[in-house]
Design an enzyme around this catalytic site. Structure first.
Site, PDB file in Angstrom:
ATOM      1  N   SER A 155       6.177 -85.186 -18.104  1.00 42.85           N
ATOM      2  CA  SER A 155       7.101 -84.170 -17.596  1.00 42.85           C
ATOM      3  C   SER A 155       6.323 -83.063 -16.868  1.00 42.85           C
ATOM      4  O   SER A 155       5.173 -82.779 -17.220  1.00 42.85           O
ATOM      5  CB  SER A 155       7.849 -83.580 -18.797  1.00 42.85           C
ATOM      6  OG  SER A 155       9.038 -82.968 -18.396  1.00 42.85           O
TER       7      SER A 155
ATOM      8  N   TYR B  19      15.402 -70.813 -11.971  1.00 41.53           N
ATOM      9  CA  TYR B  19      14.663 -70.500 -10.747  1.00 41.53           C
ATOM     10  C   TYR B  19      15.645 -70.439  -9.561  1.00 41.53           C
ATOM     11  O   TYR B  19      16.865 -70.483  -9.758  1.00 41.53           O
ATOM     12  CB  TYR B  19      13.529 -71.515 -10.543  1.00 41.53           C
ATOM     13  CG  TYR B  19      12.530 -71.466 -11.677  1.00 41.53           C
ATOM     14  CD1 TYR B  19      11.828 -70.286 -11.945  1.00 41.53           C
ATOM     15  CD2 TYR B  19      12.319 -72.552 -12.513  1.00 41.53           C
ATOM     16  CE1 TYR B  19      10.938 -70.209 -13.008  1.00 41.53           C
ATOM     17  CE2 TYR B  19      11.420 -72.479 -13.579  1.00 41.53           C
ATOM     18  CZ  TYR B  19      10.738 -71.308 -13.824  1.00 41.53           C
ATOM     19  OH  TYR B  19       9.864 -71.219 -14.873  1.00 41.53           O
TER      20      TYR B  19
ATOM     21  N   ARG C 139      16.082 -81.981 -10.915  1.00 39.11           N
ATOM     22  CA  ARG C 139      16.126 -81.518 -12.310  1.00 39.11           C
ATOM     23  C   ARG C 139      17.185 -80.439 -12.435  1.00 39.11           C
ATOM     24  O   ARG C 139      17.221 -79.502 -11.634  1.00 39.11           O
ATOM     25  CB  ARG C 139      14.760 -80.996 -12.747  1.00 39.11           C
ATOM     26  CG  ARG C 139      14.755 -80.506 -14.192  1.00 39.11           C
ATOM     27  CD  ARG C 139      13.361 -80.233 -14.763  1.00 39.11           C
ATOM     28  NE  ARG C 139      12.892 -81.386 -15.511  1.00 39.11           N
ATOM     29  CZ  ARG C 139      12.037 -81.324 -16.546  1.00 39.11           C
ATOM     30  NH1 ARG C 139      11.544 -80.172 -16.933  1.00 39.11           N
ATOM     31  NH2 ARG C 139      11.659 -82.407 -17.182  1.00 39.11           N
TER      32      ARG C 139
HETATM   33  C1  LIG Z   1       3.333 -75.509 -20.644  1.00 33.94           C
HETATM   34  C2  LIG Z   1       4.613 -75.974 -20.062  1.00 33.94           C
HETATM   35  C3  LIG Z   1       4.867 -75.821 -18.709  1.00 33.94           C
HETATM   36  C4  LIG Z   1       6.063 -76.279 -18.148  1.00 33.94           C
HETATM   37  N1  LIG Z   1       6.244 -76.222 -16.805  1.00 33.94           N
HETATM   38  C5  LIG Z   1       7.324 -76.811 -16.223  1.00 33.94           C
HETATM   39  C6  LIG Z   1       7.427 -76.958 -14.823  1.00 33.94           C
HETATM   40  O1  LIG Z   1       6.546 -76.593 -14.075  1.00 33.94           O
HETATM   41  N2  LIG Z   1       8.547 -77.524 -14.326  1.00 33.94           N
HETATM   42  C7  LIG Z   1       9.557 -77.976 -15.137  1.00 33.94           C
HETATM   43  O2  LIG Z   1      10.563 -78.483 -14.646  1.00 33.94           O
HETATM   44  N3  LIG Z   1       9.456 -77.884 -16.479  1.00 33.94           N
HETATM   45  C8  LIG Z   1       8.347 -77.345 -17.029  1.00 33.94           C
HETATM   46  N4  LIG Z   1       8.223 -77.333 -18.402  1.00 33.94           N
HETATM   47  C9  LIG Z   1       9.269 -77.954 -19.231  1.00 33.94           C
HETATM   48  C10 LIG Z   1       8.897 -79.394 -19.566  1.00 33.94           C
HETATM   49  O3  LIG Z   1       8.833 -80.221 -18.425  1.00 33.94           O
HETATM   50  C11 LIG Z   1       9.905 -79.994 -20.551  1.00 33.94           C
HETATM   51  O4  LIG Z   1      11.171 -80.032 -19.938  1.00 33.94           O
HETATM   52  C12 LIG Z   1       9.981 -79.218 -21.849  1.00 33.94           C
HETATM   53  O5  LIG Z   1       8.697 -78.822 -22.293  1.00 33.94           O
HETATM   54  C13 LIG Z   1      10.632 -80.042 -22.954  1.00 33.94           C
HETATM   55  O6  LIG Z   1       9.922 -81.226 -23.181  1.00 33.94           O
HETATM   56  P1  LIG Z   1       8.957 -81.435 -24.470  1.00 33.94           P
HETATM   57  O7  LIG Z   1       9.806 -81.180 -25.670  1.00 33.94           O
HETATM   58  O8  LIG Z   1       8.517 -82.873 -24.365  1.00 33.94           O
HETATM   59  O9  LIG Z   1       7.826 -80.467 -24.360  1.00 33.94           O
HETATM   60  C14 LIG Z   1       7.036 -76.855 -18.968  1.00 33.94           C
HETATM   61  C15 LIG Z   1       6.790 -76.981 -20.333  1.00 33.94           C
HETATM   62  C16 LIG Z   1       5.597 -76.588 -20.883  1.00 33.94           C
HETATM   63  C17 LIG Z   1       5.349 -76.786 -22.352  1.00 33.94           C
END
Ligand SMILES: Cc1cc2nc3c(=O)[nH]c(=O)nc-3n(C[C@H](O)[C@H](O)[C@H](O)COP(=O)(O)O)c2cc1C
Ligand SMILES: Cc1cc2nc3c(=O)[nH]c(=O)nc-3n(C[C@H](O)[C@H](O)[C@H](O)COP(=O)(O)OP(=O)(O)OC[C@H]3O[C@@H](n4cnc5c(N)ncnc54)[C@H](O)[C@@H]3O)c2cc1C
Length: 761
Positions: free
Chosen positions: A413, A572, A620
C-alpha cells in the site's frame, strides 16, 4: 440464600440448578408464566465447546442432554440449482421443549421449586423478599423494561423478517440452507434436525420481499401454506408447522439485538436474552444463557458479597457476549445483504456464507473440509486464468488489469516516506521500494507523489513536477523491473487543505513551524483550527491543478510505471471536493454527490487521456468519513464507485476516513473490507481492500469470498518487506520467485517452515 429466578427458560432453570449444586441450602424458586410443556420454537443448536462447559458444571444434566442430541457434521447449501456440501462443522441440536423438560427435571431433583403459570409483573415484590433476583425473562424482559433507567438497554431492530417453523421432513444429514428465488424476491431457510423426526425450519427474507408476498396480511396458516409452496421441493411432501400459540414463533418477527449498559441493580441481575441477544444464525442464544448462568453461580460462591459477584459476572461475561454479538452482527448483516451476493458463483457464494461471521478463517475451513476448500481454491485459480492444476492459495493467483498482469494479489500500500529532498526521491526510496519489490508482492505502490511543490503534504514528500524527479523515479522503476517481477504503481496526489504540514513522525497534519506555503481546497475550510484557511479554488486554479496532474502522469509514463493511481481519499485536494464536510461550494462543483465528483472526474478523464490505453488506473477513495449522516457513508461510496466505473476507472482502492478531525472510526481486523465488499458486489467493479489486514489468512478469506480482487498491506510491509515470500514459505508454496542471491535463505526458510519453525526472532 433465598433466590427467585423470574422466567423458566434455559437461563433461569440452569442458574437455579447451578446455584443449588454449589450450595444445596439455597432456597431457589423459578417462576414461569407458561405451563411446563408449553414452548415457542423448535430446536436449538449447541456446540461441542458448550457441551464441555455444561459437562464440567453438571455432568448429570449434561449427560441427559447429550442422550437427546441429534448430531451432524455437514453444511449443505442449495443455491441456483446446486447443492454444495462441506463437512467438518460439528453441530448438535436438541428440541427446546426437550431441553427445558430435562432442565426442569434436574432442577426438581436438586430441590428447586418450580412455579408455572405465574405471570411476573414486577421485580419489586421479589427483590423485597429474596436475597437475589435473577431476571431471566427472555428477549422481551419485563424486568429490563421496568428498570430500564438502571440497565440502560439498547435495542436494535434488524431488517430481515423471519418465522420459526418445524417439519417432519428429514434434514438429518446436514445443517441446510436453502435460497430460493421467487417472483417476489429471494427467500431462504435455515433447516436442522433436532430429534428423530423433527427439524427446525426458519424462513427468512428481506422486508421488501415480505411485503411483496403480502405476509403481513396473511393468517399464520396462510403464511405457512405459502412457505410450503415456496420450499416444496425440499420438503418431500411434509408440512411446515408452527407450534407456538405464544407470543413468539407463529408470527413473523424482526430480530432485536439487545445490549444493556448494566446487568445488575441492587439485588437484581439480568441473565440470558434479557441481558443480551445473539442472532439465531450463529446459534448461540442458549449457549450464552447457560454459560452466563454458570458464571454467575460461580461468582456467587467465590466472592464476598453479592455486589462483588455481580461485578465479576459482568466483567467475565461481557467480553464473551460482545465477542459473540460481533460475530452475530456479521452473520445477520450477511443475511440482510444476501441479495448483494446472489450473483456469485455457487462455490464463492458458499464460501462467503460459511465465513460470514468472520469466526471461521480460510485455514480453519481447511481443517474442517480440506477437499472442499481445495476444490474452491482450484476454482479460484481457474477463474484467474491458471490451469496448471496445482492448488495454491487465492493470494497467489494472478490478476489482470487491461494489459497488466500481476503475479499475485498482494499489494504494498502507498506509504509516505517523508524522505524526499525538494520533492526528489533519494537513495532511501531506491532501497525502500527495491526491498519491497524483492519481497514478493505483485504490486508495489509508491507513496503519494505530488503534482506540484505546493501540492506536497510536507517538505519531505516526493513530487513528480521536475525533470530530476522523473529521472530519480526512472532509476527506481528500472531497478524493480530489472531485478524483480513486481509491478510499480505511481500514486499521484495533491495535498489540498492538509498541505504544508509536518513530517509523519513529527506532529502529523499540524502546520509547519516555519516556511509554510499557501494551501487550497474545494472550500475555505481549514483542516483544523490550527491549520491555514485554504483558498477556495476558482476555475483557473482548477485548470492549473488538472494540468499539473496531466503533466505528472506523462512523467510517470516516461519513468516506466505500470499503473497509475489518483489519490481521491484522506482529505487531500480531490477528496476535499468529494466529502460534503469540506465541500461547501455553491457552483456546479458543490451540492449533490454528482456535482462534488465533477472535478475529481475531470482530473481523472484528463489523466486517462494521456496515460497509455493498455495501462490501468485506480482511484483511492475514503468510503466512509466516519461521522454518520453528515459525511460520506458506505452507500455513498457505492455511488462514487458507479461514477468511477462509468468514467473508465479500472479498480477502486477502498480506503476510509482521514477526511475530518471529527471522525470516529470503528477499528478492528479488516475493518474497511466491508466497504470494498459492498462496492465490488454492488457495482461489479474490481476493488482493492486495505486497513488492518495483516495475516495471510485474512487475505485469502477476503479474496476467496469475493470481498476484493487485490489486498493492500501497508504497515505489515514496513515491518517486513518480505511478507509475501514468508507467507509462501509458511504455506510451503514453492512457486513464488525469490531473487537468485537469496535462494539459500529461501531453502532454509522452507525447511524450517516444514518443521513448524521460523528464522524470525
Ligand atoms: C507511514 C504511512 C504512510 C502512509 N502514506 C500514505 C500515502 O502516501 N498514500 C495513501 O494513500 N495512504 C497512505 N497511508 C495509508 C496506507 O496506505 C493504508 O491505507 C493504511 O496504513 C491502512 O493499512 P494498514 O492497516 O495495512 O497499515 C500511509 C500509512 C502509513 C502507515
Ligand atoms: C428463531 C430462533 C432460533 C433460535 N435458535 C437458537 C439456536 O439454534 N441455538 C441457541 O442456542 N439459541 C437459539 N435461539 C435463542 C434462544 O432461544 C434464546 O437465546 C434462549 O432461549 C435464551 O434463554 P433465556 O432463558 O434467556 O430466555 P427464554 O428461553 O426466552 O426464556 C424466558 C422465559 O421467561 C418466561 N417469561 C417471560 N416473561 C415472563 C413473565 N413476565 N412472567 C413469567 N415468565 C416470563 C418465558 O415464558 C420463557 O419461558 C433462537 C431464537 C430464535 C428466536
Amino acid at each position: 440464600m433465598k433466590i427467585a429466578c423470574l422466567g423458566g427458560g434455559p437461563a433461569g432453570l440452569y442458574f437455579a440448578i447451578s446455584a443449588k449444586l454449589r450450595d444445596s441450602s439455597h432456597d431457589v424458586t423459578v417462576i414461569e408464566r407458561n405451563r411446563p410443556d408449553d414452548t415457542f420454537g423448535w430446536g436449538v443448536v449447541l456446540s461441542q465447546e458448550t457441551l464441555d462447559n455444561i459437562s464440567a458444571n453438571d455432568p448429570v444434566s449434561a449427560e441427559a442432554i447429550r442422550r437427546h442430541f441429534a448430531y451432524w457434521d455437514d453444511i449443505a447449501v442449495h443455491y441456483r440449482g446446486q447443492r454444495i456440501l462441506s463437512t467438518g462443522h460439528g453441530f448438535c441440536g436438541i428440541g427446546r421443549k426437550q431441553l427445558l423438560r430435562l432442565l426442569q427435571q434436574r432442577a426438581r431433583e436438586l430441590g428447586v421449586k418450580l412455579r408455572f403459570e405465574t405471570e411476573v409483573d414486577s421485580a419489586a415484590p421479589f427483590a423485597a423478599t429474596h436475597d437475589l433476583v435473577v431476571a431471566s425473562d427472555g428477549l422481551n424482559s419485563r424486568i429490563r423494561t421496568e428498570l430500564a433507567s438502571h440497565f440502560k438497554p439498547d435495542t436494535d431492530i434488524r431488517k430481515c423478517k423471519y418465522v420459526w417453523l418445524g417439519t417432519h421432513q428429514k434434514f438429518d444429514d446436514a445443517f441446510t440452507f436453502v435460497f430460493e428465488e421467487t417472483e417476489h424476491g429471494w427467500i431462504w431457510a435455515h433447516a436442522y434436525q433436532f430429534d428423530a423426526d423433527t427439524a427446525t425450519f426458519i424462513v427468512e427474507c428481506s422486508q421488501a420481499t415480505w411485503t411483496r408476498f403480502g405476509f403481513g396480511e396473511m393468517t399464520s396458516d396462510q403464511s405457512i401454506a405459502t412457505c410450503e409452496r415456496v420450499f416444496a421441493k425440499y420438503l418431500g411432501g411434509h408440512a411446515l408447522m408452527s407450534n407456538a400459540r405464544h407470543l413468539r414463533g407463529s408470527a413473523w418477527l424482526n430480530f432485536p439485538r439487545v445490549l444493556c449498559e448494566k446487568w445488575s441493580h441492587e439485588n437484581i441481575v439480568l441473565m440470558g436474552d434479557a441481558a443480551a441477544t445473539a442472532h439465531f444464525s450463529i446459534g448461540s442464544g442458549t449457549k450464552l444463557a447457560m454459560e452466563s448462568a454458570i458464571s454467575m453461580a460461580d461468582y456467587l460462591h467465590s466472592e464476598v458479597s453479592l455486589h462483588a459477584a455481580f461485578a465479576k459476572y459482568e466483567q467475565d461475561r461481557r467480553v464473551e457476549v460482545l465477542r459473540l454479538q460481533s460475530a452475530a452482527r456479521n452473520s445477520l448483516a450477511w443475511f440482510e445483504d444476501v441479495e448483494r451476493y446472489l450473483h456469485l458463483d455457487p462455490v464463492q457464494f458458499n464460501y462467503s456464507l460459511l465465513t460470514r461471521s468472520q469466526r471461521i478463517s480460510h485455514e480453519n475451513l481447511r481443517l474442517r473440509d480440506k477437499a472442499w476448500l481445495e476444490g474452491a481454491e482450484a476454482w479460484f485459480q481457474q477463474r484467474a486464468g491458471v490451469n496448471t492444476g496445482r492448488i495454491r492459495r487465492p493470494m497467489f493467483a494472478p490478476f489482470r488489469l487491461r494489459d497488466l498482469t500481476l503475479k499475485n494479489r498482494i499489494v504494498v500500500s502507498p506509504m509516505d516516506q517523508y524522505r524526499a529532498v525538494n520533492g526528489c526521491p533519494t537513495d532511501w526510496h531506491l532501497v525502500h521500494y527495491g526491498e519491497r519489490a524483492k519481497g514478493g508482492a505483485g504490486l508495489v505502490f509508491i507513496e503519494m507523489t505530488c503534482v506540484s511543490p505546493e501540492g506536497r503534504i510536507s517538505p519531505g514528500c516526493t513530487g513528480m513536477y521536475a525533470p530530476e524527479h522523473e529521472a530519480a523515479w526512472t532509476r527506481i522503476v528500472d531497478f524493480v523491473h530489472a531485478e524483480t517481477d513486481a509491478k510499480m504503481c505511481c500514486q499521484l496526489g495533491h495535498s489540498g487543505p492538509k498541505g504544508s504540514t509536518q513530517l509523519g513522525w513529527e506532529e502529523m497534519d499540524a502546520p509547519l513551524e516555519q516556511g509554510n506555503w499557501p494551501v487550497m481546497a474545494a472550500s475555505g475550510i481549514p483542516w483544523s483550527p490550527r491549520n491555514q484557511r485554504p483558498k477556495a479554488m476558482d476555475r483557473s486554479d482548477m485548470d492549473r491543478v488538472r494540468d499539473q496532474f496531466v503533466a505528472a502522469t506523462m512523467m510517470a509514463e516516461r519513468a516506466g510505471f505500470d499503473m497509475l493511481e489518483l489519490h481521491c481519499a484522506h482529505g487531500y485536494l480531490l477528496s476535499s471536493f468529494i466529502t460534503p464536510l469540506t465541500n461547501k461550494r455553491n457552483d456546479e462543483y458543490g451540492g449533490p454527490l454528482a456535482n462534488r465528483m465533477r472535478y475529481p472526474l475531470e482530473v481523472f478523464r484528463a489523466v486517462r487521456a494521456v496515460w497509455p490505453a493498455h495501462k490501468p488506473i485506480s482511484v483511492r477513495i475514503s468510503a466512509n468519513d466516519w461521522v454518520g449522516e453528515a459525511g460520506i457513508q458506505p452507500q455513498d461510496a457505492v455511488e462514487i464507485a458507479h461514477m468511477l466505473q462509468d468514467a473508465g476507472v479500472d479498480v477502486c482502492d477502498v480506503s476510509a476516513g482521514q477526511t475530518s478531525t471529527l471522525a470516529r472510526p470503528v477499528y478492528g481486523r479488516m475493518f474497511q473490507t466491508p466497504f470494498s465488499d459492498r462496492i465490488r458486489n454492488e457495482t461489479g467493479m474490481a476493488t482493492m481492500a486495505v486497513g488492518n489486514i495483516y495475516e495471510p489468512d485474512h487475505v485469502n478469506s477476503i479474496l476467496m469470498a469475493g470481498r476484493a480482487d487485490l489486498v493492500c498491506l501497508a504497515r505489515p510491509h514496513l515491518a517486513n518487506p518480505y511478507w509475501t515470500l514468508h507467507a509462501a514459505a509458511a504455506f510451503n508454496d514453492p512457486d513464488e520467485r525469490w531473487p537468485a542471491p537469496y535462494l539459500p535463505g529461501r531453502d532454509q526458510l522452507y525447511r524450517l517452515a516444514a518443521r513448524g519453525e521460523t528464522t524470525s526472532v
